[in-house]
Design an enzyme around this catalytic site. Structure first.
Site, PDB file in Angstrom:
ATOM      1  CG  ASP A  15      -0.331  -0.567   2.476  1.00  0.00           C
ATOM      2  OD1 ASP A  15       0.907  -0.539   2.576  1.00  0.00           O
ATOM      3  OD2 ASP A  15      -1.059  -1.033   3.352  1.00  0.00           O
ATOM      4  CG  ASP A  18      -8.862  -1.104  11.892  1.00  0.00           C
ATOM      5  OD1 ASP A  18      -7.929  -1.841  11.496  1.00  0.00           O
ATOM      6  OD2 ASP A  18      -9.243  -0.102  11.257  1.00  0.00           O
ATOM      7  CG  HIS A  62      -5.907  -2.159   8.820  1.00  0.00           C
ATOM      8  ND1 HIS A  62      -5.992  -0.863   9.280  1.00  0.00           N
ATOM      9  CD2 HIS A  62      -4.587  -2.462   8.850  1.00  0.00           C
ATOM     10  CE1 HIS A  62      -4.771  -0.426   9.563  1.00  0.00           C
ATOM     11  NE2 HIS A  62      -3.908  -1.381   9.313  1.00  0.00           N
ATOM     12  CD  GLU A 115      -8.715   0.900   7.877  1.00  0.00           C
ATOM     13  OE1 GLU A 115      -8.713  -0.079   8.647  1.00  0.00           O
ATOM     14  OE2 GLU A 115      -8.060   1.937   8.115  1.00  0.00           O
TER      15      GLU A 115
HETATM   16  C1  F6R Z   1       1.415  -1.485   6.059  1.00  0.00           C
HETATM   17  C2  F6R Z   1       0.124  -2.156   6.169  1.00  0.00           C
HETATM   18  C3  F6R Z   1      -0.676  -2.101   7.407  1.00  0.00           C
HETATM   19  C4  F6R Z   1       0.159  -2.316   8.676  1.00  0.00           C
HETATM   20  C5  F6R Z   1      -0.722  -2.207   9.916  1.00  0.00           C
HETATM   21  C6  F6R Z   1       0.086  -2.360  11.172  1.00  0.00           C
HETATM   22  O1  F6R Z   1       1.987  -1.662   4.776  1.00  0.00           O
HETATM   23  O2  F6R Z   1      -0.307  -2.725   5.218  1.00  0.00           O
HETATM   24  O3  F6R Z   1      -1.680  -3.088   7.349  1.00  0.00           O
HETATM   25  O4  F6R Z   1       0.763  -3.572   8.613  1.00  0.00           O
HETATM   26  O5  F6R Z   1      -1.358  -0.977   9.922  1.00  0.00           O
HETATM   27  O6  F6R Z   1       0.948  -1.266  11.302  1.00  0.00           O
HETATM   28  P1  F6R Z   1       2.091  -1.252  12.398  1.00  0.00           P
HETATM   29  O7  F6R Z   1       3.048  -2.323  11.982  1.00  0.00           O
HETATM   30  O8  F6R Z   1       2.734   0.099  12.288  1.00  0.00           O
HETATM   31  O9  F6R Z   1       1.456  -1.537  13.702  1.00  0.00           O
END
Ligand code: F6R
Length: 262
Positions: free
Chosen positions: A67, A136, A138, A143
């Site tokens: 992403d 959450d 995701h 989301e």
């Molecule tokens: C990032 C991504 C997100 C993160 C998630 C956790 O490329 O796809 O799904 O893996 O938001 O983020 P952190 O690792 O910062 O807790």
């Protein structure tokens, strides 16, 4: 899902890196799906070490990132482009032509999303997709209530995600872009195997919902229950909400020699 629970984020990441390295050694032109955020940092550090000290060769590896924020130029310090070059690519022998990160500044974003999907197909599909999980539930930036059939597209981040990611933007939620490009859940599920990482108490609830809750679009990561080759590497704290953690530890510790690949 295969659950691998280790004491700390560090030991968990080192174990996960061994699995990535094994794939790259067996298939030097492997296609890796990569994630950003704080979770995979130790995994990337270990891959860098394996490259520098044990000749792990990335010269033929192709990568696709999950992403990117819409509206951040690539040279913005919080763009995922900058993150990947700073934390991994600049320290391994990857061919820049084989690196793919969605372009959040593309003039025609839907067309760029379709081209991204096409590039994944042309590369032969993703062999291994690294994933983190949002508090959450995701996965990528899909989301809650994202379609399980979704492909790479524009998404709007939840308030919770903006709040969680404000720490990268001087703690100011209003600076976090609200929109992103993300691989879809269908894209992620097409990867031949997935490697989810999660650390710390803040992820315990999401991990419990993903692993032991019902498969539901309100917990996007729960779809991994349907993936034929999903590995989940977590530390003790992230495992603290699991009802069957002892069983997962027992399975992993009792794996026969011939079955051990992590
Ligand atoms: C990032 C991504 C997100 C993160 C998630 C956790 O490329 O796809 O799904 O893996 O938001 O983020 P952190 O690792 O910062 O807790």
């Amino acid at each position: 899902m295969e659950m691998i629970i280790k004491e700390t984020a560090e030991t968990t990441s080192i174990t996960a890196a061994r699995w990535v390295a094994r794939l790259v050694r067996e298939k030097p032109n492997a296609v890796l799906g990569l994630a950003t955020g704080s979770t995979p940092l130790k995994l990337y550090q270990e891959l860098i070490r394996l490259h520098q000290e044990e000749n792990l060769d990335f010269s033929e590896v192709t990568t696709f990132n999950l992403d990117e924020y819409i509206g951040l130029p690539r040279d913005h310090e919080q763009s995922y482009y900058t993150f990947m070059w700073k934390n991994l690519f600049s320290q391994i022998n990857i061919d820049p032509k084989k690196v793919h990160i969605p372009d959040g500044m593309a003039p025609d974003i839907p067309a760029a999303c379709a081209a991204y999907e096409e590039a994944i197909t042309q590369a032969g599909g993703i062999d291994l997709q690294v994933l983190g999980i949002g508090s959450d539930g995701h996965v990528g930036f899909n989301e809650p209530t994202s379609s399980f059939a979704s492909r790479t597209r524009i998404k709007t981040l939840t308030r919770q995600t903006l709040k969680d990611n404000a720490r990268f933007f001087d703690g100011d939620e209003s600076q976090v872009p609200q929109h992103c490009i993300t691989m879809g859940i269908g894209t992620i599920m097409d990867a031949r195997c997935t490697l989810m990482l999660a650390f710390g108490k803040a992820k315990a609830e999401a991990i419990a919902a993903m692993v032991e809750g019902p498969v539901a679009a309100v917990v996007p990561a729960s779809i991994l229950q349907h993936h034929p080759h999903a590995k989940v590497f977590i530390d003790d704290e992230a495992a603290s909400g699991l009802q069957r953690a002892d069983y997962y530890r027992w399975v992993y510790d009792g794996k026969p020699e011939w079955q051990i690949d992590a």
